[in-house]
Design a protein around this motif. Sequence first.
Motif, PDB file in Angstrom:
ATOM      1  N   ILE A 112       0.728  -1.235   0.168  1.00  0.00           N
ATOM      2  CA  ILE A 112      -0.017  -0.114   0.080  1.00  0.00           C
ATOM      3  C   ILE A 112       0.856   1.161  -0.058  1.00  0.00           C
ATOM      4  CG2 ILE A 112      -1.735   1.436   1.328  1.00  0.00           C
ATOM      5  CD1 ILE A 112      -3.118  -1.610   2.215  1.00  0.00           C
ATOM      6  N   LEU A 113       1.874   1.184   0.770  1.00  0.00           N
ATOM      7  CA  LEU A 113       2.699   2.331   0.818  1.00  0.00           C
ATOM      8  C   LEU A 113       3.736   2.606  -0.447  1.00  0.00           C
ATOM      9  CD1 LEU A 113       4.179   2.353   4.374  1.00  0.00           C
ATOM     10  CD2 LEU A 113       2.768   3.867   3.471  1.00  0.00           C
ATOM     11  N   SER A 114       3.593   1.693  -1.275  1.00  0.00           N
ATOM     12  CA  SER A 114       4.476   1.587  -2.558  1.00  0.00           C
ATOM     13  C   SER A 114       3.601   2.362  -3.696  1.00  0.00           C
ATOM     14  CB  SER A 114       4.837   0.302  -3.005  1.00  0.00           C
ATOM     15  OG  SER A 114       3.864  -0.629  -3.661  1.00  0.00           O
ATOM     16  N   LEU A 115       2.225   2.358  -3.259  1.00  0.00           N
ATOM     17  CA  LEU A 115       1.323   3.175  -4.294  1.00  0.00           C
ATOM     18  C   LEU A 115       1.680   4.483  -4.487  1.00  0.00           C
ATOM     19  CD1 LEU A 115      -2.051   1.626  -3.111  1.00  0.00           C
ATOM     20  CD2 LEU A 115      -1.003   1.196  -5.462  1.00  0.00           C
ATOM     21  N   PRO A 116       1.748   5.080  -5.760  1.00  0.00           N
ATOM     22  CA  PRO A 116       1.628   6.658  -5.662  1.00  0.00           C
ATOM     23  C   PRO A 116       0.724   7.213  -4.964  1.00  0.00           C
ATOM     24  CG  PRO A 116       1.823   5.421  -7.787  1.00  0.00           C
ATOM     25  CD  PRO A 116       1.534   4.368  -7.028  1.00  0.00           C
ATOM     26  N   GLN A 117       0.974   8.480  -4.425  1.00  0.00           N
ATOM     27  CA  GLN A 117       0.144   9.049  -3.462  1.00  0.00           C
ATOM     28  C   GLN A 117      -1.280   9.261  -3.900  1.00  0.00           C
ATOM     29  OE1 GLN A 117       1.105  10.108  -0.373  1.00  0.00           O
ATOM     30  NE2 GLN A 117      -1.045  10.436  -0.073  1.00  0.00           N
ATOM     31  N   PRO A 118      -1.386   9.696  -5.124  1.00  0.00           N
ATOM     32  CA  PRO A 118      -3.005   9.741  -5.405  1.00  0.00           C
ATOM     33  C   PRO A 118      -3.626   8.701  -5.645  1.00  0.00           C
ATOM     34  CG  PRO A 118      -1.375  10.772  -7.344  1.00  0.00           C
ATOM     35  CD  PRO A 118      -0.506  10.096  -6.496  1.00  0.00           C
ATOM     36  N   LEU A 119      -3.158   7.414  -5.997  1.00  0.00           N
ATOM     37  CA  LEU A 119      -3.792   6.046  -6.096  1.00  0.00           C
ATOM     38  C   LEU A 119      -3.901   5.516  -4.498  1.00  0.00           C
ATOM     39  CD1 LEU A 119      -1.754   4.368  -8.837  1.00  0.00           C
ATOM     40  CD2 LEU A 119      -3.732   5.783  -9.117  1.00  0.00           C
ATOM     41  N   ARG A 120      -2.932   5.904  -3.568  1.00  0.00           N
ATOM     42  CA  ARG A 120      -3.106   5.593  -2.297  1.00  0.00           C
ATOM     43  C   ARG A 120      -4.074   6.108  -1.651  1.00  0.00           C
ATOM     44  NH1 ARG A 120       1.693   7.395   1.227  1.00  0.00           N
ATOM     45  NH2 ARG A 120       2.835   6.737  -0.839  1.00  0.00           N
ATOM     46  N   ASP A 121      -4.259   7.442  -1.959  1.00  0.00           N
ATOM     47  CA  ASP A 121      -5.376   8.339  -1.130  1.00  0.00           C
ATOM     48  C   ASP A 121      -6.656   7.602  -1.507  1.00  0.00           C
ATOM     49  OD1 ASP A 121      -3.591   9.810  -0.143  1.00  0.00           O
ATOM     50  OD2 ASP A 121      -4.013  11.658  -1.931  1.00  0.00           O
ATOM     51  N   PHE A 123      -7.335   4.458  -2.732  1.00  0.00           N
ATOM     52  CA  PHE A 123      -7.502   3.018  -2.167  1.00  0.00           C
ATOM     53  C   PHE A 123      -7.549   3.087  -0.661  1.00  0.00           C
ATOM     54  CE2 PHE A 123      -5.366  -0.678  -0.463  1.00  0.00           C
ATOM     55  CZ  PHE A 123      -5.986  -1.865  -1.224  1.00  0.00           C
ATOM     56  N   VAL A 124      -6.962   3.938   0.021  1.00  0.00           N
ATOM     57  CA  VAL A 124      -7.163   3.913   1.493  1.00  0.00           C
ATOM     58  C   VAL A 124      -8.649   4.390   1.911  1.00  0.00           C
ATOM     59  CG1 VAL A 124      -6.485   5.073   3.592  1.00  0.00           C
ATOM     60  CG2 VAL A 124      -4.714   4.077   2.179  1.00  0.00           C
ATOM     61  N   LEU A 125      -8.909   5.371   1.200  1.00  0.00           N
ATOM     62  CA  LEU A 125     -10.375   6.012   1.519  1.00  0.00           C
ATOM     63  C   LEU A 125     -11.510   5.131   0.909  1.00  0.00           C
ATOM     64  CD1 LEU A 125     -10.162   9.677   0.300  1.00  0.00           C
ATOM     65  CD2 LEU A 125     -10.388   8.740   2.696  1.00  0.00           C
ATOM     66  N   SER A 126     -11.420   4.217   0.042  1.00  0.00           N
ATOM     67  CA  SER A 126     -12.356   3.431  -0.332  1.00  0.00           C
ATOM     68  C   SER A 126     -12.330   1.838   0.639  1.00  0.00           C
ATOM     69  CB  SER A 126     -12.011   2.854  -1.749  1.00  0.00           C
ATOM     70  OG  SER A 126     -12.871   1.742  -2.062  1.00  0.00           O
ATOM     71  N   ARG A 127     -10.921   1.402   0.875  1.00  0.00           N
ATOM     72  CA  ARG A 127     -10.863   0.046   1.433  1.00  0.00           C
ATOM     73  C   ARG A 127     -11.022   0.143   3.006  1.00  0.00           C
ATOM     74  NH1 ARG A 127     -13.057  -2.053  -2.642  1.00  0.00           N
ATOM     75  NH2 ARG A 127     -11.674  -2.814  -4.161  1.00  0.00           N
ATOM     76  N   PHE A 128     -10.221   1.346   3.421  1.00  0.00           N
ATOM     77  CA  PHE A 128     -10.272   1.417   4.790  1.00  0.00           C
ATOM     78  C   PHE A 128     -11.118   2.426   5.514  1.00  0.00           C
ATOM     79  CE2 PHE A 128      -6.024  -0.206   3.589  1.00  0.00           C
ATOM     80  CZ  PHE A 128      -6.175  -1.209   4.208  1.00  0.00           C
ATOM     81  N   GLY A 129     -11.515   3.254   4.793  1.00  0.00           N
ATOM     82  CA  GLY A 129     -12.426   4.457   5.029  1.00  0.00           C
ATOM     83  C   GLY A 129     -14.018   4.205   4.721  1.00  0.00           C
ATOM     84  N   GLY A 130     -14.224   3.187   3.717  1.00  0.00           N
ATOM     85  CA  GLY A 130     -15.441   2.878   3.409  1.00  0.00           C
ATOM     86  C   GLY A 130     -16.249   3.793   2.618  1.00  0.00           C
ATOM     87  N   LEU A 131     -15.808   4.592   2.152  1.00  0.00           N
ATOM     88  CA  LEU A 131     -16.185   5.584   1.015  1.00  0.00           C
ATOM     89  C   LEU A 131     -16.699   5.168  -0.149  1.00  0.00           C
ATOM     90  CD1 LEU A 131     -14.041   8.754   2.197  1.00  0.00           C
ATOM     91  CD2 LEU A 131     -16.301   7.950   3.464  1.00  0.00           C
ATOM     92  N   THR A 132     -17.770   5.754  -0.569  1.00  0.00           N
ATOM     93  CA  THR A 132     -18.129   5.328  -2.058  1.00  0.00           C
ATOM     94  C   THR A 132     -17.308   6.271  -2.897  1.00  0.00           C
ATOM     95  OG1 THR A 132     -19.766   7.198  -2.134  1.00  0.00           O
ATOM     96  CG2 THR A 132     -20.332   4.949  -1.329  1.00  0.00           C
ATOM     97  N   ASN A 133     -17.228   5.708  -4.170  1.00  0.00           N
ATOM     98  CA  ASN A 133     -16.789   6.677  -5.226  1.00  0.00           C
ATOM     99  C   ASN A 133     -16.868   8.126  -5.381  1.00  0.00           C
ATOM    100  OD1 ASN A 133     -15.235   4.386  -6.048  1.00  0.00           O
ATOM    101  ND2 ASN A 133     -16.110   4.178  -8.128  1.00  0.00           N
ATOM    102  N   ASP A 134     -18.304   8.515  -5.046  1.00  0.00           N
ATOM    103  CA  ASP A 134     -18.840   9.710  -5.075  1.00  0.00           C
ATOM    104  C   ASP A 134     -18.381  10.438  -3.848  1.00  0.00           C
ATOM    105  OD1 ASP A 134     -20.402   9.567  -7.579  1.00  0.00           O
ATOM    106  OD2 ASP A 134     -22.064   9.043  -6.511  1.00  0.00           O
ATOM    107  N   GLN A 135     -18.147   9.836  -2.836  1.00  0.00           N
ATOM    108  CA  GLN A 135     -17.764  10.558  -1.384  1.00  0.00           C
ATOM    109  C   GLN A 135     -16.436  10.919  -1.617  1.00  0.00           C
ATOM    110  OE1 GLN A 135     -19.180   7.423   1.097  1.00  0.00           O
ATOM    111  NE2 GLN A 135     -20.865   8.565   1.750  1.00  0.00           N
ATOM    112  N   ILE A 136     -15.604   9.941  -2.024  1.00  0.00           N
ATOM    113  CA  ILE A 136     -14.208  10.083  -2.480  1.00  0.00           C
ATOM    114  C   ILE A 136     -13.807  11.244  -3.196  1.00  0.00           C
ATOM    115  CG2 ILE A 136     -11.866   9.003  -3.264  1.00  0.00           C
ATOM    116  CD1 ILE A 136     -12.969   6.284  -2.387  1.00  0.00           C
ATOM    117  N   ALA A 137     -14.459  11.327  -4.400  1.00  0.00           N
ATOM    118  CA  ALA A 137     -14.448  12.287  -5.175  1.00  0.00           C
ATOM    119  C   ALA A 137     -14.631  13.755  -4.869  1.00  0.00           C
ATOM    120  CB  ALA A 137     -15.283  12.141  -6.401  1.00  0.00           C
ATOM    121  N   GLU A 138     -15.768  13.929  -3.927  1.00  0.00           N
ATOM    122  CA  GLU A 138     -16.060  15.134  -3.325  1.00  0.00           C
ATOM    123  C   GLU A 138     -14.933  15.253  -2.334  1.00  0.00           C
ATOM    124  OE1 GLU A 138     -19.416  16.339  -0.124  1.00  0.00           O
ATOM    125  OE2 GLU A 138     -20.019  15.322  -1.701  1.00  0.00           O
TER     126      GLU A 138
END
Length: 164
Positions: A112-121, A123-138
């Motif tokens: 996970i730490l090897s992911l580029p920052q934009p991808l990591r952000d 990924f983490v919000l989706s998988r660990f934060g449980g946010l939807t794509n719309d919520q992440i985009a916002e």
Amino acid sequence: MTSRSPNPQSEISEPRGLYDQYSSWLRMAVTKRYGSQDADDLVQDIWVKLVPYESQAIRHPRAFLLRIASNLIADRIRRRTRSDRWQEQQAALQPSWEMAGQSDELLVKQVILSLPQPLRDVFVLSRFGGLTNDQIAEQLGIRPKTVEWRMTKALAHCAAQFRR
């Protein structure tokens, strides 16, 4: 000649009078057969199930009430089994790294730490934060389509790292 009272099991009863006549017997019978844990709820459900039969005469009221109880118990068991099966399926779908040992957990963190920052952000919000794509985009101030693209790239990156 002696007159015998008719067998209560073969009496024809109207559902409205059944409660007065059989409520205490039903509570005891249900408790004896199915245990006292949910007896009150089960008895209440039996009386509710009896409502559609108000206009009909019931020839064997005790047998009828016990049949309703038996059907309700079967429904509860079926629902519980279905629920248990669903929970097992959900647990099986969880990523295996959630239940991994320490060394596997360390590997996951490194990937996970090897992911580029934009991808990591994303990924983490989706998988660990449980946010939807719309919520992440916002939250990140990007379009939902960009979130989808970054998530696809992040998952591909992780899959490639785990194949090594």
